[in-house]
Scaffold this active site. Structure first.
Site, mmCIF file in Angstrom:
data_model
loop_
_atom_site.group_PDB
_atom_site.id
_atom_site.type_symbol
_atom_site.label_atom_id
_atom_site.label_comp_id
_atom_site.label_asym_id
_atom_site.label_seq_id
_atom_site.Cartn_x
_atom_site.Cartn_y
_atom_site.Cartn_z
ATOM 1 N N HIS A 1 41.875 42.305 44.213
ATOM 2 C CA HIS A 1 43.278 42.723 44.277
ATOM 3 C C HIS A 1 44.147 41.616 43.683
ATOM 4 O O HIS A 1 43.885 40.434 43.925
ATOM 5 C CB HIS A 1 43.698 43.012 45.722
ATOM 6 C CG HIS A 1 42.984 44.190 46.319
ATOM 7 N ND1 HIS A 1 41.702 44.096 46.825
ATOM 8 C CD2 HIS A 1 43.374 45.485 46.482
ATOM 9 C CE1 HIS A 1 41.327 45.286 47.261
ATOM 10 N NE2 HIS A 1 42.318 46.144 47.078
ATOM 11 N N ASP B 1 43.152 45.928 41.887
ATOM 12 C CA ASP B 1 43.903 47.050 42.446
ATOM 13 C C ASP B 1 45.249 46.610 43.018
ATOM 14 O O ASP B 1 45.416 45.463 43.426
ATOM 15 C CB ASP B 1 43.111 47.706 43.586
ATOM 16 C CG ASP B 1 41.960 48.553 43.099
ATOM 17 O OD1 ASP B 1 41.699 48.562 41.871
ATOM 18 O OD2 ASP B 1 41.312 49.204 43.940
#
Length: 258
Positions: A220, A75
């Site tokens: 991430h 993400d």
């Protein structure tokens, strides 16, 4: 099944029963308060726990998968660290899905081109990932999602079908927006907490404890500890005979419109 609709039905039935009962006997006011507080807690929990499918259907894993297959998702990119993530993925011949923020696509279009050219899937993660995202009304949500779709399509030539809501929060407005945009909502069941935990070994150990067939890992591509934890994770996957597969394969869905 616990969801928003059923929660409201139970709440209004209980509220009606309390009101009816109050015509015949004294009902303490705190019973009404307790009912409202219980509903509030259930709705907040449902909003923030995407695997519960409280407001909408989200793909968080494949519970029917028996083989040792998992999908990796990242993400908040594209980001300078995305390039290091790509290097690690290439080293282990692993493909992943990158849920991109629109404003970061505008900032790093060349990095997104590299993500796509190396065979990874790209999904939508809103335009600005605002902390107020889940307070937006439907029309603004549709606008945010469509704007990011357009940015991704301009670079990839494809319209993504995949959307991951910021912070994994869902609510009725997001549900209504996604009824318009028709995206598959992608959650996770293996949360690394790499955005909070700054120690790469702790991040890796957390994933290792949670990993199971059919799982979707949330990482991430925005920090060095995530890159280093990814390297340890891919070593673990290799040593333990797991296989990294795409979300398309794991969930049997299409990542892009035909």
């Amino acid at each position: 099944m616990l969801n928003y609709r059923n929660t409201n039905i139970v709440f209004f039935v209980l509220l009606a029963l309390l009101l009816l009962l109050s015509f015949f006997v004294k009902v303490n006011w705190w019973l009404f308060l307790l009912l409202f507080v219980a509903r509030f807690i259930v709705i907040i929990t449902g909003s923030t726990q995407i695997p519960l499918n409280f407001f909408l259907k989200a793909y968080c894993n494949n519970p029917l998968e028996k083989e040792k297959k998992v999908a990796l998702t990242f993400d908040d990119g594209p980001h300078e660290m995305t390039l290091l993530v790509l290097d690690v993925l290439k080293k282990y011949n692993a493909k992943a899905t990158f849920f991109c923020i629109g404003k970061n696509v505008e900032k790093h279009p060349e990095i997104l081109k590299k993500v796509i050219s190396e065979g990874h899937i790209v999904g939508n993660h809103s335009y600005d990932h605002s902390r107020l995202f889940d307070f937006y009304r439907k029309d603004r949500l549709v606008e945010e999602i469509a704007k990011t779709d357009a940015l991704i399509e301009k670079i990839s030539g494809k319209k993504t079908n995949l959307f991951r809501p910021p912070f994994g929060v869902t609510n009725p407005s997001i549900k209504r927006a996604l009824e318009v945009t028709k995206h598959h909502v992608i959650g996770w069941n293996i949360r690394s907490l790499d955005g909070i935990i700054k120690n790469e070994k702790l991040v890796f150990n957390r994933i290792k404890k949670l990993i199971s067939p059919g799982g979707i890992v949330l990482l991430h591509d925005t920090s060095l500890q995530s890159v280093n934890a990814l390297e340890q994770l891919l070593q673990f996957i290799e040593e333990n005979k797991y296989k990294v597969v795409s979300l398309e394969e794991l969930l049997d869905i299409k990542a892009y419109e035909d």
